[in-house]
Design an enzyme around this catalytic site. Structure first.
Site, short mmCIF file in Angstrom:
data_model
loop_
_atom_site.label_atom_id
_atom_site.label_comp_id
_atom_site.label_asym_id
_atom_site.label_seq_id
_atom_site.Cartn_x
_atom_site.Cartn_y
_atom_site.Cartn_z
N ALA A 133 20.16 -8.20 10.87
CA ALA A 133 20.11 -9.64 11.12
C ALA A 133 18.95 -10.28 10.37
O ALA A 133 19.09 -11.36 9.78
CB ALA A 133 19.98 -9.91 12.62
N SER A 137 17.90 -5.91 1.87
CA SER A 137 18.55 -4.61 2.10
C SER A 137 20.06 -4.83 2.09
O SER A 137 20.54 -5.92 2.45
CB SER A 137 18.13 -4.03 3.45
OG SER A 137 18.95 -2.93 3.80
N SER A 150 0.80 -1.23 0.00
CA SER A 150 0.00 0.00 0.00
C SER A 150 0.83 1.28 0.00
O SER A 150 0.32 2.34 -0.34
CB SER A 150 -0.94 0.01 1.21
OG SER A 150 -0.21 0.02 2.42
N ARG A 151 2.11 1.18 0.39
CA ARG A 151 2.92 2.39 0.50
C ARG A 151 4.35 2.11 0.06
O ARG A 151 4.76 0.98 -0.11
CB ARG A 151 2.95 2.90 1.95
CG ARG A 151 1.61 3.24 2.53
CD ARG A 151 1.75 3.88 3.91
NE ARG A 151 2.47 3.01 4.84
CZ ARG A 151 2.97 3.41 6.00
NH1 ARG A 151 2.85 4.68 6.37
NH2 ARG A 151 3.57 2.56 6.80
N TYR A 180 17.41 -5.30 12.35
CA TYR A 180 17.03 -5.17 10.94
C TYR A 180 18.06 -5.86 10.05
O TYR A 180 17.71 -6.64 9.16
CB TYR A 180 16.93 -3.69 10.59
CG TYR A 180 16.61 -3.40 9.14
CD1 TYR A 180 15.35 -3.65 8.62
CD2 TYR A 180 17.57 -2.84 8.30
CE1 TYR A 180 15.04 -3.36 7.30
CE2 TYR A 180 17.28 -2.55 6.98
CZ TYR A 180 16.01 -2.82 6.48
OH TYR A 180 15.72 -2.53 5.17
#
Length: 248
Positions: free
Chosen positions: A158, A143, A12-13, A156
């Site tokens: 990990a 990422s 949605s974003r 994050y």
């Protein structure tokens, strides 16, 4: 990909929205999940249905980090999901900037659930569909933090690193059944989640980029669409980095 169907988690974003728009632009039927953004989800469905020559888009409210909720989602929408040909796992978030020593176990688990378990839950439910249909594509949004690390975002990093290993393992198990699994690792991308980033940190990240700018969500969407649609079968088990040369 004409008349093909894609399921996007967290659509949605931000990056997820750009991915949904890219697939719709290319004529695909777009299904996407969201957790809280009812208004944004409705607006995106309306926008796609009013502006693109593709089958009607649909949105589904679901907490992808909750295994029971994901199971419910697939059970209640069995007819909609039975012909899904691509799964894009985009749900995630980096949480608050805080050193590891100040991260409680509960907070660590929360970030792991949001990023890693949302992928695990979706893949667990979609694999039987892909196996029955003798093919399908999975693209996981990771990422550069997953391989490079990022101070203040250890949970994050990990969780994103774990998705990379999970993806490579899954493709070794189901690749022979016509299922292609890849990941896309964005660098610093301009979305709603970066609006409140401290100016000093923002400048540091931009200065590390060859192009001296943030990435755009549309750039991530273009690569994701390619991997979820027409990339060669021989391109599988990979993580494609899109970071403006930061890790180059």
């Amino acid at each position: 990909m004409t008349a093909k169907k894609v399921l996007i988690s967290g659509g949605s974003r931000g990056i997820g929205k750009s991915i949904a728009l890219k697939f719709a632009q290319e004529g695909c039927e777009v299904l996407f999940t969201y957790k809280n953004s009812d208004k944004e989800a409705l607006e995106l469905v309306d926008h796609i249905n009013e502006n693109y020559s593709c089958p009607p888009a649909k949105s589904y409210k679901c907490d992808m980090a909750d295994a029971a909720d994901v199971k419910r989602l697939f059970k209640e929408n069995k007819e909609d999901f039975s012909s899904v040909s691509a799964l894009i796992n985009n749900v995630g978030g980096h949480g608050k900037l805080k050193p590891f020593m100040f991260c409680s176990n509960d907070y660590f688990q929360e970030i792991l659930g949001m990023n890693l378990m949302s992928v695990v839950n979706a893949v667990r439910e979609v694999l039987p569909i892909f196996i029955r249909n003798k093919g399908g594509r999975i693209v996981n949004i990771t990422s550069i933090a997953g391989t490079k690390g990022n101070p203040g975002h250890s949970p994050y990093a990990a969780s994103k690193g774990a998705i990379i290993g999970f993806s490579k393992s899954i493709v070794k198990e189901v690749g022979s059944m016509g299922i292609i699994v890849n990941s896309v690792a964005p660098g610093f991308v301009s979305t709603e989640s970066t609006d409140d980033v401290p100016e000093k940190y923002l400048k540091m990240r931009i200065d590390n980029s060859i192009y001296k700018r943030m990435g755009m969500p549309e750039e991530i969407a273009d690569v994701t669409y390619y991997l979820g649609s027409s990339s060669p079968e021989y391109l599988t088990g990979q993580e494609i980095i899109v970071d403006g040369g930061i890790t180059g």
